[in-house]
Motif scaffolding. Structure first.
Motif, PDB file in Angstrom:
ATOM      1  N   TYR A  34       0.928  -1.549  -0.115  1.00  0.00           N
ATOM      2  CA  TYR A  34       0.267  -0.063   0.365  1.00  0.00           C
ATOM      3  C   TYR A  34       0.955   0.750   0.207  1.00  0.00           C
ATOM      4  CZ  TYR A  34      -3.974   3.219   1.647  1.00  0.00           C
ATOM      5  OH  TYR A  34      -4.127   4.444   1.677  1.00  0.00           O
ATOM      6  N   LEU A  35       1.979   1.356   1.228  1.00  0.00           N
ATOM      7  CA  LEU A  35       2.746   1.692   0.843  1.00  0.00           C
ATOM      8  C   LEU A  35       3.681   2.702  -0.638  1.00  0.00           C
ATOM      9  CD1 LEU A  35       4.354   3.915   3.398  1.00  0.00           C
ATOM     10  CD2 LEU A  35       5.887   1.576   3.461  1.00  0.00           C
ATOM     11  N   LEU A  36       4.047   1.271  -1.426  1.00  0.00           N
ATOM     12  CA  LEU A  36       4.302   1.390  -1.992  1.00  0.00           C
ATOM     13  C   LEU A  36       3.818   2.332  -3.144  1.00  0.00           C
ATOM     14  CD1 LEU A  36       6.834  -1.622  -3.491  1.00  0.00           C
ATOM     15  CD2 LEU A  36       7.215   1.029  -2.123  1.00  0.00           C
ATOM     16  N   ALA A  37       2.473   1.625  -3.059  1.00  0.00           N
ATOM     17  CA  ALA A  37       1.149   2.293  -4.451  1.00  0.00           C
ATOM     18  C   ALA A  37       0.749   3.796  -4.128  1.00  0.00           C
ATOM     19  CB  ALA A  37       0.135   1.592  -4.189  1.00  0.00           C
ATOM     20  N   GLN A  38       1.246   4.171  -2.551  1.00  0.00           N
ATOM     21  CA  GLN A  38       0.619   5.636  -2.092  1.00  0.00           C
ATOM     22  C   GLN A  38       1.476   6.366  -2.632  1.00  0.00           C
ATOM     23  OE1 GLN A  38       1.080   5.904   2.095  1.00  0.00           O
ATOM     24  NE2 GLN A  38      -1.341   6.147   1.974  1.00  0.00           N
ATOM     25  N   VAL A  39       3.403   6.093  -2.942  1.00  0.00           N
ATOM     26  CA  VAL A  39       4.185   6.768  -4.187  1.00  0.00           C
ATOM     27  C   VAL A  39       4.157   6.954  -5.657  1.00  0.00           C
ATOM     28  CG1 VAL A  39       5.651   7.456  -1.792  1.00  0.00           C
ATOM     29  CG2 VAL A  39       5.991   5.188  -2.883  1.00  0.00           C
ATOM     30  N   GLY A  40       3.055   5.560  -5.618  1.00  0.00           N
ATOM     31  CA  GLY A  40       3.753   5.553  -6.995  1.00  0.00           C
ATOM     32  C   GLY A  40       4.132   4.863  -7.910  1.00  0.00           C
ATOM     33  N   LEU A  41       4.936   3.312  -7.075  1.00  0.00           N
ATOM     34  CA  LEU A  41       5.944   2.393  -6.839  1.00  0.00           C
ATOM     35  C   LEU A  41       5.098   0.844  -7.561  1.00  0.00           C
ATOM     36  CD1 LEU A  41       9.093   3.921  -5.231  1.00  0.00           C
ATOM     37  CD2 LEU A  41       8.782   3.805  -7.639  1.00  0.00           C
ATOM     38  N   PRO A  42       5.254   0.375  -8.176  1.00  0.00           N
ATOM     39  CA  PRO A  42       5.238  -1.233  -8.555  1.00  0.00           C
ATOM     40  C   PRO A  42       5.475  -2.052  -7.545  1.00  0.00           C
ATOM     41  CG  PRO A  42       6.665  -0.842  -9.719  1.00  0.00           C
ATOM     42  CD  PRO A  42       6.612   0.705  -9.589  1.00  0.00           C
ATOM     43  N   ASP A  43       4.834  -2.952  -7.275  1.00  0.00           N
ATOM     44  CA  ASP A  43       4.824  -3.489  -5.549  1.00  0.00           C
ATOM     45  C   ASP A  43       6.061  -4.569  -6.159  1.00  0.00           C
ATOM     46  OD1 ASP A  43       2.458  -3.487  -4.937  1.00  0.00           O
ATOM     47  OD2 ASP A  43       1.751  -5.533  -5.307  1.00  0.00           O
ATOM     48  N   ASP A  44       7.011  -4.730  -7.258  1.00  0.00           N
ATOM     49  CA  ASP A  44       8.150  -6.114  -7.494  1.00  0.00           C
ATOM     50  C   ASP A  44       9.241  -4.804  -7.292  1.00  0.00           C
ATOM     51  OD1 ASP A  44       8.457  -3.667  -9.310  1.00  0.00           O
ATOM     52  OD2 ASP A  44       8.496  -5.760 -11.299  1.00  0.00           O
ATOM     53  N   ALA A  45       8.511  -3.255  -6.912  1.00  0.00           N
ATOM     54  CA  ALA A  45       9.861  -2.393  -6.459  1.00  0.00           C
ATOM     55  C   ALA A  45      10.493  -3.051  -4.785  1.00  0.00           C
ATOM     56  CB  ALA A  45       9.635  -1.454  -6.271  1.00  0.00           C
ATOM     57  N   LEU A  46       9.935  -4.169  -4.259  1.00  0.00           N
ATOM     58  CA  LEU A  46      10.722  -4.152  -2.727  1.00  0.00           C
ATOM     59  C   LEU A  46      11.603  -4.554  -3.136  1.00  0.00           C
ATOM     60  CD1 LEU A  46       6.896  -5.338  -1.222  1.00  0.00           C
ATOM     61  CD2 LEU A  46       8.160  -3.633  -1.060  1.00  0.00           C
ATOM     62  N   THR A  47      11.627  -5.563  -3.943  1.00  0.00           N
ATOM     63  CA  THR A  47      12.222  -6.732  -4.129  1.00  0.00           C
ATOM     64  C   THR A  47      13.666  -6.345  -4.634  1.00  0.00           C
ATOM     65  OG1 THR A  47      12.355  -8.074  -6.305  1.00  0.00           O
ATOM     66  CG2 THR A  47      11.198  -9.109  -4.004  1.00  0.00           C
ATOM     67  N   ARG A  48      13.965  -5.259  -5.381  1.00  0.00           N
ATOM     68  CA  ARG A  48      14.927  -4.386  -6.075  1.00  0.00           C
ATOM     69  C   ARG A  48      16.035  -3.326  -5.379  1.00  0.00           C
ATOM     70  NH1 ARG A  48      10.935  -2.455 -10.526  1.00  0.00           N
ATOM     71  NH2 ARG A  48      12.912  -1.534 -11.252  1.00  0.00           N
ATOM     72  N   TYR A  49      17.189  -3.415  -5.744  1.00  0.00           N
ATOM     73  CA  TYR A  49      17.999  -2.018  -5.115  1.00  0.00           C
ATOM     74  C   TYR A  49      17.910  -1.193  -5.896  1.00  0.00           C
ATOM     75  CZ  TYR A  49      20.044  -6.484  -3.046  1.00  0.00           C
ATOM     76  OH  TYR A  49      20.669  -7.465  -2.704  1.00  0.00           O
ATOM     77  N   PRO A  50      18.583  -0.073  -4.902  1.00  0.00           N
ATOM     78  CA  PRO A  50      18.502   0.695  -5.358  1.00  0.00           C
ATOM     79  C   PRO A  50      18.879   2.021  -6.604  1.00  0.00           C
ATOM     80  CG  PRO A  50      18.811   1.106  -2.742  1.00  0.00           C
ATOM     81  CD  PRO A  50      18.862   0.007  -4.088  1.00  0.00           C
ATOM     82  N   HIS A  51      20.097   1.166  -7.098  1.00  0.00           N
ATOM     83  CA  HIS A  51      20.269   1.489  -8.124  1.00  0.00           C
ATOM     84  C   HIS A  51      20.133   1.375  -9.659  1.00  0.00           C
ATOM     85  CE1 HIS A  51      22.092  -2.813  -9.588  1.00  0.00           C
ATOM     86  NE2 HIS A  51      21.976  -2.796  -8.385  1.00  0.00           N
ATOM     87  N   GLU A  52      18.037   0.353  -9.446  1.00  0.00           N
ATOM     88  CA  GLU A  52      17.587   0.671 -10.622  1.00  0.00           C
ATOM     89  C   GLU A  52      17.155   0.953 -10.615  1.00  0.00           C
ATOM     90  OE1 GLU A  52      16.611  -4.547 -10.115  1.00  0.00           O
ATOM     91  OE2 GLU A  52      17.653  -4.464  -8.716  1.00  0.00           O
ATOM     92  N   PHE A  53      16.463   1.982 -10.089  1.00  0.00           N
ATOM     93  CA  PHE A  53      16.012   3.401 -10.264  1.00  0.00           C
ATOM     94  C   PHE A  53      16.504   4.328 -10.338  1.00  0.00           C
ATOM     95  CE2 PHE A  53      13.863   0.054  -6.597  1.00  0.00           C
ATOM     96  CZ  PHE A  53      12.800  -0.237  -7.203  1.00  0.00           C
ATOM     97  N   SER A  54      15.729   5.524 -11.154  1.00  0.00           N
ATOM     98  CA  SER A  54      15.940   6.988 -10.915  1.00  0.00           C
ATOM     99  C   SER A  54      16.188   7.144 -10.950  1.00  0.00           C
ATOM    100  CB  SER A  54      14.774   7.217 -12.711  1.00  0.00           C
ATOM    101  OG  SER A  54      13.782   7.594 -11.825  1.00  0.00           O
ATOM    102  N   GLY A  55      16.497   8.776 -10.762  1.00  0.00           N
ATOM    103  CA  GLY A  55      16.333   9.802  -9.126  1.00  0.00           C
ATOM    104  C   GLY A  55      14.901  10.188  -8.634  1.00  0.00           C
ATOM    105  N   GLY A  56      14.266  10.297  -9.795  1.00  0.00           N
ATOM    106  CA  GLY A  56      12.847  10.308  -8.821  1.00  0.00           C
ATOM    107  C   GLY A  56      11.796   9.055  -8.688  1.00  0.00           C
ATOM    108  N   GLN A  57      12.394   8.479  -9.104  1.00  0.00           N
ATOM    109  CA  GLN A  57      12.230   7.047  -7.857  1.00  0.00           C
ATOM    110  C   GLN A  57      12.384   6.454  -6.905  1.00  0.00           C
ATOM    111  OE1 GLN A  57      12.583   4.538 -11.519  1.00  0.00           O
ATOM    112  NE2 GLN A  57      10.652   3.996 -11.799  1.00  0.00           N
TER     113      GLN A  57
END
Lengths: 437, 325, 652
Positions: free
Chosen positions: C466-489
């Protein structure tokens, strides 16, 4: 036979096991995996890695110690001499002890002796070597034989791999393995009939001594840093993280240790240890235990002189990391200091620690030789390149010159150190691609 | 300036005390004077009288820290710690086992040590910087690649090898220079040349590699791009901009060892029979003369601290950011 | 006839297309502004022109004509005469772009020696003249200074003087003011404009800031993913931007904007993407089938106004649909969530041994304010004014020398460590740099749950999703590492981390200043939505007045450790009373004001280590009086919500 576990044996196997565990349970963390992948793609890294692995295997074999059963006794009795698995493997090299020096691949001793001929006449001549008593095949024949054995072995491996459908592409590592395999076969075919690198002053095979010295060099190179590593890491990180009086105390400790010229500190400590060993002979039940204690102590004392650099580096890096936003964020969540250090600081220093351990290795292997020359190295009874060089350098003044023990020791040491240096560069490139130009 | 010197001195004293305490512990607490007497006298001659006599001769027959035989100040001064450790602060090192005065010995041996160490230091710095600059100038070419490989190979060779091979070929086989020995005055050059050459060659590998990485780090900086944007030539950028910035870490790194040059080099001096402090140390270690080792540890520590102090000065001299703020 | 014209320039780095077919023309006395977000290839275009690319990159094709001569064909030695002689360049970072161990004078005379025939004896005087020309007082003495002795603005002036020494016909300025404070930026921009007019130079100005473009440019080129998408004269561009991307850039800018900021969804495509259709198609609201099939050609829209867009080619106009701002403004609570009372943070400047008198840096020197539920207070000021220190002191990450911080009436400094621990759930922080605020070694799930676990909260996977959805990120973000995301994400992850412990107060420390305009709009919108939904209060620390205006209910302006003016956002933006606030407002590059002249502050910001006596601002204040030099002004109330510290407004 009765297994004997020396202190250094236990430590080196502990080290190997923990490294294997670390690789197996590595956090699926992108960075370590990424670094290993980069290392694996680096041709130089692969080649030198394999060479180091070969050295390590020999050292590990040499770290399985036991006391053999004495052959002619009714009740099982064990020899006082401690042997290693490597000694058993290298039995052909140990089988023929000569009287004194003989040149590589020679058939006769290097010095003249009174020789009794078949007709009873005594002349002064170069006596035939023990190893040459049985008819010796020509060297070229043996080389050919070894090469064909090697080829056959490679063919066999290839067939087995085809049979089990193992997919394999030839890389740099495979070539190293092929060369090592061929070399081993050549050595095996020659070793029974010749002293390939000659014999030393007491007639011992030089190839055997150099191979036995590998363990000493590797132990000094690895145990030294690893013994002191926990202290360096703990003190470096806590000095940087907590600051204040703790920082002052730790800085005082390493400045004081640094202020003492390291050779002198090592010399002083080793001399004191010698006195200790001499005045407490009861503590050591065998000569192997004594030389082993001395080796371990040497590792510790070199470690003491050596850890300050890493400690200072980690302190500086921690000072920077401490101010990073994610550490601040963790503090804002009331995450405990211990947890912050373990989770946020240590993993981000890991590459520095690893690089420093690998970079230190070659310097320590070289230092062993120098310390042995100064007289504060490993026990004189221990096989080491330093002791070999020390014993052989005096013979340089001899006419004609006895060069082979020196050349053998220097070239093995050079191979190990060069491989380690190049491997260290590859590791650094892999773990810290932007860290240097 | 005076305040700075005083502060330096104040910082140095606890460190020297620490060094002293550490060596004291090693030499007198881990092993008692009795142990040493046993070792020196050898197994055959150990009688209680002999041990006691040896201790008296060498001044080890006192308590370690506190002499209860005295009540006045002597209870502290008439101890091993005071006589053997604290007296070193006054540069009073006592006598060696052979009875010679250590301070005097150090004075006469410093000269030969410097005769080798100073040329090695200067020549080494010049040679390494020149090679490093050359490699950086030809960076990304085969010449640089070759240089890097050569440097790694050179630094993988044992220092002992350089010395033994150098002596064997240059002195023994080709008879270009004497194999070892020392002379005073102008004749010294014949004995100094070979050890200096060998030491410089032995240091080229690591030195060049280190300096090269310093220069390469500088060349990646923004101000070099600015200099290029000004239209300066590559050689001017290298010699004016990069060299001057790179010299800051190089100089400050080199200055630390400057005072330690007095101590000479263990290996070189001992192999070439130079009667300097390096061979003095080796001889002392081999003869297990602890008084000399203790004295040299103390002197080494003092020189190291002087080195740190010189580094500060060199830093503020070389870097305007430190000098002027 | 253009002085500099670039034709079909292509620059590659391995597989990456850094610059992909850029053509542009600049006339003498004219400024061409190259506008684009980070990674669009604008700096690489400049470096390609100078042939100063990093060694791994190369120009694969194209022409750069300088007065009719293709400088890409020149041998390196002739190119060196062009660099610094015919084309001068100014870089973004004045701190690192000057050689630290050479004096200013040496660095300027070096250019003179290289590019002029005048006798060496006169170079010293010429250098001094150049320094005077760029507005450095006491020029002769300054020649002997080293760069570190100068402030950022001064260094950039020295850079300009150094560039002018070669008397160039073309000046390339790569983000010349991005690293500078807004009042200094205004000074430097004015200097550049004046110099260009005096010398009739052609200028290529590279910037990401529409305001800077508006104030400086004659021609504008918009770059996206390595290519130009629109070229237009300034007035045409600002009245009628044609390309959807240009329009979105305007709509994403918080400049007294009453509409909700436009979100440009997604982020700039990777440089190694092989494009089939229009490069912007994946992020464009108006994209249709053709956009994904064929790259658009240039469409001419007017005198010198062209754009690459299929819609325009079909003579359709493009309009970006804007959402009006939500009217449901969160009702501000009546209770103060946070009260800061006379907060002081002083650091000893250096450790002096056994000395009672240590010089102190007064980073925060008596700051008081309060913040209500669901309210946003913006803390605005230039670098070094102490705004970040206030944030850290409130969170008790920084020891306060004096004063109180009350969170819901609880004095945080007086708490035991254990009691403080419980309070930590109520206040959280979002940091400026999304790269250093997330531990690269931890998965997003661990990052999010770390705080919850430390504070003894139950972790529930459904909550996390729910927290991720609130900030507009997909569920699968949980298992990923920060370097896989852009600055805004990443910034979204940081926001989710702060929200995870359900705080009442979030301190936002410049959360958008490291982001591109389009991404900044996403984050600002997100923060605003979250406030309405969760009734959380923000202390929003920023140097950007328009952002503060858009997001905050009230604004506090800080100068050298003290608040000089505080009031509702309309009071500050439209009826500012303090001369410093007025100067800040005037210095913000404006889209509408054009190139008219405004009164700018003359001096540099003083150092907090040695603040001026009396009113800290008096050395820079155009209306300073005698009393300003002696006495710090007391607080004057202008309205029930508007307070100011200034002698001009004091009752007596």
């Amino acid at each position: 036979m009765m297994p004997v576990v020396l202190w250094t044996d236990a430590l080196i196997y502990l080290l190997v096991i923990s490294m294997a565990l670390m690789l197996y349970f590595q956090p699926a963390d992108g960075q370590l995996r990424e670094a290993l992948r980069r290392l694996y793609q680096n041709k130089m890294g692969i080649i030198t890695g394999w060479i180091l692995l070969m050295f390590t295997l020999l050292a590990l074999l040499d770290s399985l110690h036991y006391r053999p059963v004495l052959p002619d006794s009714p009740t099982p009795q064990y020899s006082i001499e401690v042997m290693s698995a490597l000694d058993a493997v290298l039995q052909p090299l140990r089988a023929h002890n000569e009287k004194t020096y003989s040149a590589p691949l020679a058939q006769h001793l290097y010095v003249k002796e009174n020789v009794t001929l078949a007709n009873g006449l005594v002349v002064r001549d170069y006596p035939r070597l023990n190893i040459a008593q049985t008819p010796q095949p020509e060297v070229s024949v043996l080389l050919l034989r070894g090469t064909s054995w090697g080829m056959a072995a490679i063919l066999l491996i290839w067939l087995v791999m085809r049979l089990f459908h193992v997919r394999h592409t030839m890389g740099a590592g495979s070539w190293v393995l092929i060369i090592v395999l061929l070399g081993t076969m050549l050595l095996i075919s020659l070793a029974g009939h010749y002293h390939i690198l000659g014999t030393d002053k007491v007639g011992q095979d030089v190839l055997y001594s150099t191979l036995k010295s590998i363990r000493t060099g590797l132990l000094i190179g690895t145990l030294t840093t690893l013994i002191m590593l926990p202290f360096a890491v703990l003190m470096g990180i806590s000095a940087g993280y907590f600051g204040g009086w703790l920082d002052d105390v730790i800085q005082y400790i390493y400045t004081t240790l640094n202020a003492i010229p390291s050779v002198l500190l090592i010399a002083a400590a080793v001399l004191m240890m010698q006195v200790y060993i001499e005045t407490h002979p009861a503590l050591f039940d065998s000569s192997a235990a004594r030389t082993d204690f001395r080796l371990l102590f040497l590792c510790i004392i070199i470690g003491v002189t050596n850890w300050t650099g890493l400690c200072r580096l980690l302190r500086g890096e921690t000072l920077k990391l401490r101010e990073l936003d994610y550490v601040q964020a963790a503090r804002a969540f009331a995450v405990s200091d211990m947890r912050i250090m373990l989770r946020h600081i240590l993993p981000n220093l890991f590459h520095l620690i690893l690089i420093s351990v690998v970079m230190d290795f070659s310097g320590l292997v070289l230092a062993e030789a120098v310390l042995s020359y100064v007289g504060v190295g490993v026990d004189p009874a221990m096989q080491s390149w330093g002791n070999m060089i020390n014993a052989a350098r005096l013979e340089m003044a001899r006419e004609p010159v006895v060069w082979w023990p020196l050349v053998a020791a220097f070239s093995f040491m050079f191979t190990l150190v060069l491989a380690a240096n190049l491997f260290a560069d590859s590791v650094r490139d892999a773990f810290d691609p932007k860290g240097h130009a | 300036m005076m305040a700075y010197l005083l502060r330096r001195l104040r910082d140095a004293i606890p460190i020297l005390l620490g060094v002293n305490l550490l060596t004291f512990t090693l030499f007198f607490v881990v092993n008692t004077p009795d142990d040493m007497a046993h070792m020196h006298l050898g197994a055959k001659h150990v009688t209680p009288q002999a041990v006691a006599q040896w201790k008296t001769e060498h001044g080890y027959d006192l308590p370690l820290f506190y002499n209860s035989a005295h009540t006045d100040i002597d209870s502290v001064t008439d101890t091993i710690f005071f006589n053997k450790s604290l007296r070193m602060f006054a540069l009073d090192f006592g006598a060696a086992d052979d009875g010679r005065d250590i301070a005097n010995e150090i004075k006469t041996r410093a000269g030969p040590s410097l005769a080798i160490a100073v040329p090695v230091f200067i020549l080494g710095l010049l040679v390494n910087i020149s090679f490093a600059l050359m490699m950086v100038f030809f960076r990304h070419t085969y010449l640089d690649g070759l240089g890097v490989v050569l440097a790694v190979v050179l630094m993988s060779i044992s220092g002992l090898f350089y010395i033994i091979a150098g002596q064997f070929f240059i002195a023994k086989l080709w008879h270009w220079l004497p194999i070892s020995g020392f002379a005073t005055g102008i004749d010294a050059w014949r004995f100094v040349l070979l050890p200096v050459l060998i030491s410089v060659v032995g240091g080229i590998g690591s030195g060049t590699r280190w300096y090269r990485s310093i220069f390469l780090a500088e060349i990646g900086k923004d101000y070099v791009r600015t200099a290029r944007a000004k239209g300066l030539s590559e050689s001017r950028i290298l010699f004016r901009h990069v060299l001057q910035n790179g010299m800051i870490p190089i100089l400050t790194g080199a200055v630390v060892v400057l005072p330690l040059l007095f101590m000479g080099s263990l290996l070189t001096e001992s192999f070439f029979g130079i009667p300097g402090l390096g061979s003095y140390v080796i001889d002392a270690i081999q003869a297990q003369d602890f008084a000399i080792v203790r004295a040299m540890v103390f002197i080494g520590a003092v020189l190291y601290l002087v080195g740190l102090w010189l580094t500060d000065i060199a830093y503020s001299w070389a870097d305007p950011r430190v000098r002027l703020s | 006839m253009s002085v500099l014209s670039v034709e079909q320039l292509h620059t590659r780095l391995g597989k990456l297309h850094l610059v992909d077919g850029v053509s542009l023309h600049i006339n003498a006395g004219e400024t061409f502004a190259l506008l684009g977000e980070s990674g669009c290839g604008k700096s690489m275009t400049a470096l390609s022109i100078m042939r100063l690319l990093p060694e791994v990159a190369h120009i694969s094709s194209g022409q750069v004509m300088l007065q009719g001569e293709d400088i890409l064909q020149l041998p390196e030695s002739a190119m060196r005469k062009v660099r610094g002689g015919k084309i001068g360049m100014i870089f973004q970072e004045p701190m690192t772009s000057l050689n630290p161990v050479l004096t200013v004078g040496e660095q300027i005379t070096e250019t003179l020696r290289r590019h002029t025939d005048t006798p060496t004896k006169t170079h010293h005087q010429q250098a001094a003249d150049l320094l005077s020309a760029v507005g450095i007082p006491d020029a002769v003495r300054r020649l002997g200074d080293y760069p570190f002795q100068l402030s950022g603005g001064m260094k950039q002036r020295v850079m300009i003087a150094m560039t002018l020494a070669g008397n160039p016909e073309v000046l390339i300025a790569d983000e010349p003011t991005t690293a500078l404070d807004v009042t200094i930026q205004a000074q430097v921009l004015r200097l550049l404009r004046e110099i260009q007019q005096q010398r009739g130079m052609a200028m290529l100005l590279i910037t990401h800031d529409l305001g800077v473009v508006s104030e400086m440019a004659h021609q504008v080129g918009v770059m996206y993913a390595g290519e130009l998408v629109e070229v237009a004269p300034r007035d045409a561009f600002f009245t009628q931007p044609a390309h959807p991307y240009s329009q979105k850039l305007f709509a994403a800018l918080p400049q007294r904007n009453l509409n909700k900021l436009a979100n440009i969804t997604g982020s700039v495509p990777a440089l190694d993407t092989v494009f089939v259709g229009c490069r912007f198609a994946s992020r464009c609201d108006s994209a249709f089938a053709l956009c994904h099939e064929r790259p658009p050609e240039w469409t001419t829209l007017g005198q010198g106004h062209r754009a690459r867009c299929h819609l325009l080619a079909q003579a359709q106009s493009v309009t970006v649909t804007l959402t009006p701002a939500l009217n449901t403004v969160a009702a501000i609570g009546s209770e103060a969530v946070l009260v800061v009372d006379d907060l002081r943070v002083h650091y000893p400047l250096k450790r002096v041994w056994l000395s009672s008198h240590t010089p102190m840096l007064k980073a925060v020197d008596g700051v008081s304010f309060s913040l209500h539920g669901a309210e946003t207070l913006a803390l605005v000021g230039e670098s070094g004014c102490g705004k970040t220190t206030i944030g850290k002191a409130i969170l008790q990450l920084q020891h306060a020398t004096a004063g109180r911080v009350l969170l819901d009436g609880v004095d945080l400094a007086a708490l035991t460590p254990r009691a403080l621990r419980q309070q930590r759930a109520y206040m959280q922080m979002i940091f400026q740099d999304p790269y250093s605020s997330l531990n690269p070694h931890l998965r997003v799930q661990v990052i999010l749950t770390e705080g919850m676990q430390a504070l003894g909260m139950k972790v529930d996977m459904a909550d996390l999703r729910y927290l991720l959805a609130q900030v507009g990120l997909p569920d699968d973000a949980l298992t990923r590492y920060p370097h896989e995301f852009s600055g805004g994400q990443r910034q979204r992850i940081a926001i989710a981390r702060a929200l995870a412990v359900r705080p009442k107060l979030i301190i936002c420390d410049e959360p958008t200043s490291a982001l591109d305009v389009s991404v900044q709009a996403q984050i600002i919108n997100l923060l605003k939505d979250l406030q309405i939904k969760l009734k959380v209060s923000y202390l929003f620390i920023t140097h950007n007045l328009p952002v503060a205006d858009y997001l905050a209910h009230r604004i506090a302006v800080m100068y050298l450790g003290r608040i000089v003016e505080i009031g509702r956002n309309d009071e500050i933006m439209q009826h500012a009373a303090h001369p410093y606030t007025l100067a800040l407002l005037a210095a913000v590059p404006s889209l509408t004001r054009g190139q008219g002249d405004v009164r700018l502050l003359s001096n540099e910001i003083a150092s907090a280590a040695h603040p001026p006596t009396g009113c800290h601002f008096h050395p820079r204040c155009p209306q300073a009086m005698a009393i300003c030099r002696q006495q710090y002004p007391r607080m004057t109330q202008i309205s029930p919500t508007h307070f100011v510290h200034c002698h001009l407004l004091s009752p007596q």
